[in-house]
Structures are given as structure tokens and as C-alpha cells.
Design a protein around this motif. Sequence first.
Motif, short mmCIF file in Angstrom:
data_model
loop_
_atom_site.label_atom_id
_atom_site.label_comp_id
_atom_site.label_asym_id
_atom_site.label_seq_id
_atom_site.Cartn_x
_atom_site.Cartn_y
_atom_site.Cartn_z
N GLY A 97 0.82 -1.21 0.00
CA GLY A 97 0.00 0.00 0.00
C GLY A 97 0.85 1.25 0.00
N ALA A 98 1.91 1.24 0.82
CA ALA A 98 2.81 2.39 0.87
C ALA A 98 3.54 2.57 -0.46
N ALA A 99 4.00 1.46 -1.04
CA ALA A 99 4.71 1.55 -2.32
C ALA A 99 3.80 2.06 -3.43
N SER A 100 2.55 1.63 -3.42
CA SER A 100 1.63 2.08 -4.47
C SER A 100 1.24 3.54 -4.29
N ALA A 101 1.47 4.08 -3.10
CA ALA A 101 1.11 5.47 -2.82
C ALA A 101 2.16 6.46 -3.31
N VAL A 102 3.38 5.99 -3.49
CA VAL A 102 4.48 6.88 -3.86
C VAL A 102 4.17 7.58 -5.19
N GLY A 103 4.24 8.89 -5.15
CA GLY A 103 4.07 9.68 -6.36
C GLY A 103 2.63 9.89 -6.79
N HIS A 104 1.69 9.36 -6.03
CA HIS A 104 0.28 9.54 -6.40
C HIS A 104 -0.31 10.65 -5.54
N PRO A 105 -1.07 11.58 -6.13
CA PRO A 105 -1.60 12.71 -5.37
C PRO A 105 -2.49 12.29 -4.20
N LYS A 106 -3.20 11.18 -4.34
CA LYS A 106 -4.06 10.68 -3.26
C LYS A 106 -3.45 9.43 -2.61
N GLY A 107 -2.16 9.26 -2.77
CA GLY A 107 -1.48 8.05 -2.31
C GLY A 107 -1.59 7.82 -0.82
N PHE A 108 -1.41 8.86 -0.02
CA PHE A 108 -1.47 8.69 1.43
C PHE A 108 -2.86 8.21 1.84
N GLU A 109 -3.91 8.82 1.28
CA GLU A 109 -5.28 8.43 1.63
C GLU A 109 -5.56 6.98 1.23
N ARG A 110 -5.04 6.57 0.07
CA ARG A 110 -5.24 5.20 -0.38
C ARG A 110 -4.52 4.20 0.53
N ALA A 111 -3.29 4.53 0.89
CA ALA A 111 -2.53 3.64 1.77
C ALA A 111 -3.18 3.57 3.16
N LEU A 112 -3.66 4.69 3.63
CA LEU A 112 -4.33 4.72 4.93
C LEU A 112 -5.61 3.88 4.89
N ARG A 113 -6.37 4.00 3.81
CA ARG A 113 -7.60 3.21 3.64
C ARG A 113 -7.27 1.72 3.71
N LEU A 114 -6.23 1.29 3.00
CA LEU A 114 -5.84 -0.12 3.01
C LEU A 114 -5.43 -0.54 4.42
N SER A 115 -4.60 0.26 5.08
CA SER A 115 -4.14 -0.11 6.41
C SER A 115 -5.28 -0.20 7.42
N LEU A 116 -6.21 0.73 7.35
CA LEU A 116 -7.36 0.68 8.25
C LEU A 116 -8.24 -0.52 7.95
N ALA A 117 -8.42 -0.83 6.68
CA ALA A 117 -9.20 -2.01 6.30
C ALA A 117 -8.51 -3.29 6.80
N LEU A 118 -7.19 -3.35 6.69
CA LEU A 118 -6.45 -4.51 7.19
C LEU A 118 -6.58 -4.66 8.69
N GLY A 119 -6.57 -3.54 9.41
CA GLY A 119 -6.77 -3.60 10.86
C GLY A 119 -8.14 -4.12 11.22
N ALA A 120 -9.16 -3.65 10.52
CA ALA A 120 -10.52 -4.12 10.77
C ALA A 120 -10.65 -5.61 10.42
N GLU A 121 -10.04 -6.00 9.32
CA GLU A 121 -10.08 -7.42 8.91
C GLU A 121 -9.43 -8.30 9.97
N SER A 122 -8.29 -7.87 10.48
CA SER A 122 -7.59 -8.65 11.50
C SER A 122 -8.42 -8.78 12.78
N ALA A 123 -9.03 -7.69 13.20
CA ALA A 123 -9.87 -7.74 14.40
C ALA A 123 -11.06 -8.68 14.19
N LEU A 124 -11.68 -8.60 13.03
CA LEU A 124 -12.83 -9.45 12.75
C LEU A 124 -12.44 -10.93 12.68
N VAL A 125 -11.38 -11.24 11.93
CA VAL A 125 -10.98 -12.63 11.75
C VAL A 125 -10.37 -13.21 13.02
#
Length: 175
Positions: free
Chosen positions: A48-76
Motif C-alpha cells: 500500500g505504501a509503495a503504491s502510494a508513492v508519487g500519487h496525489p491521493k497516495g497517502f489516503e489510499r494507503a491509509l484506507r488499506l491499512s485501516l481495512a487490514l486492521g478491521a479485517e484482523s480484528a474481525l478474523v
Amino acid sequence: MLDSPAVVRFDAAVDTWFDRLRGNVVADRVFYTASTLADHSLLWHLMGAASAVGHPKGFERALRLSLALGAESALVNGGIKALFRRERPVHEAVRPHNLRTPKTTSFPSGHASSAVMAAIILSEDSPLAPFYAALATVVAASRIHVRIHHASDVLGGAAVGLALGVAVRRLWPRP
């Protein structure tokens, strides 16, 4: 359900198939490395961090993925696994590489769930979609190869990851 004769036969058949790869230096290195890198979803956070490099909305995309991964981990790990309490495969032999032994139960595979969910999220409008799918497949299969999960655990985890990935894409549109 998970101890039904059909599931036990399926798990045994897949495990027997993986026996052909186990002990192969390259296969062992690939699967043990994939399994270890995906601990705590580290691999997916890095992707997620690598895909964010150089993208104008990269930080928001990486943050979205990381938050989704946290929620997935808690649920599973905090919810679904508690419902099933399935024992992990018995493995008493020495493993060819170091591997963290999880403290949670076996069903569903959290590695498979996070891998599939992350691949779905990362693949949105990405030319790297086939790469993400292949990497998720290797991570999920690695859990069978290293004898941390039954094949049915991996399929269950992949199904959870698919549902969560689709839900994230629908309910939380990409920035």
C-alpha cells in the motif's frame, strides 16, 4: 462441519499434493518467505505504501488499506476464529526455516483473508492487478505448505477476504 469426512479428505488430498513441493529448496524458500512477510499484514501495508508513492491521493489510499487490514484482523482473529476454535495441523518435524507459530486457532486463515482483501483493494484500476492476485495466491498457499493451516482454512480465509474486499470497495470508495 470442518471435521466432516469430506473436509478431512479434501484437506488430506491438498496436503499430500503439497508434499511434492515440501523439501524443494526453492519452493520452501518462496513459501516460508511469503508466509513470514505477510505476518501482521506487513507485506500488504508495504504494498500500500509503495503504491502510494508519487500519487496525489497516495497517502489516503494507503491509509484506507491499512485501516481495512486492521478491521479485517480484528474481525478474523478476534471474532470469527473464536466461533470455530479449530486446531491447527499437527506438525512435529523441524521446519527448514524459522516461522512464527500463531497463537490463534486455525479457521479461517488470517493470512489468506488479508491477502485476498488487500489484493482486491490494491487492484482497483491498477495495471498491477495480476501481480497482486498472484502474490495473494502465493501467501495463501504458503500457509498450507508450511503446515500452519489446513487447505479448508485457507479457502475459508480467502472467502472472508473476498467478501471484505468487495465490501470495502463498495462502502469506502477509493480516494
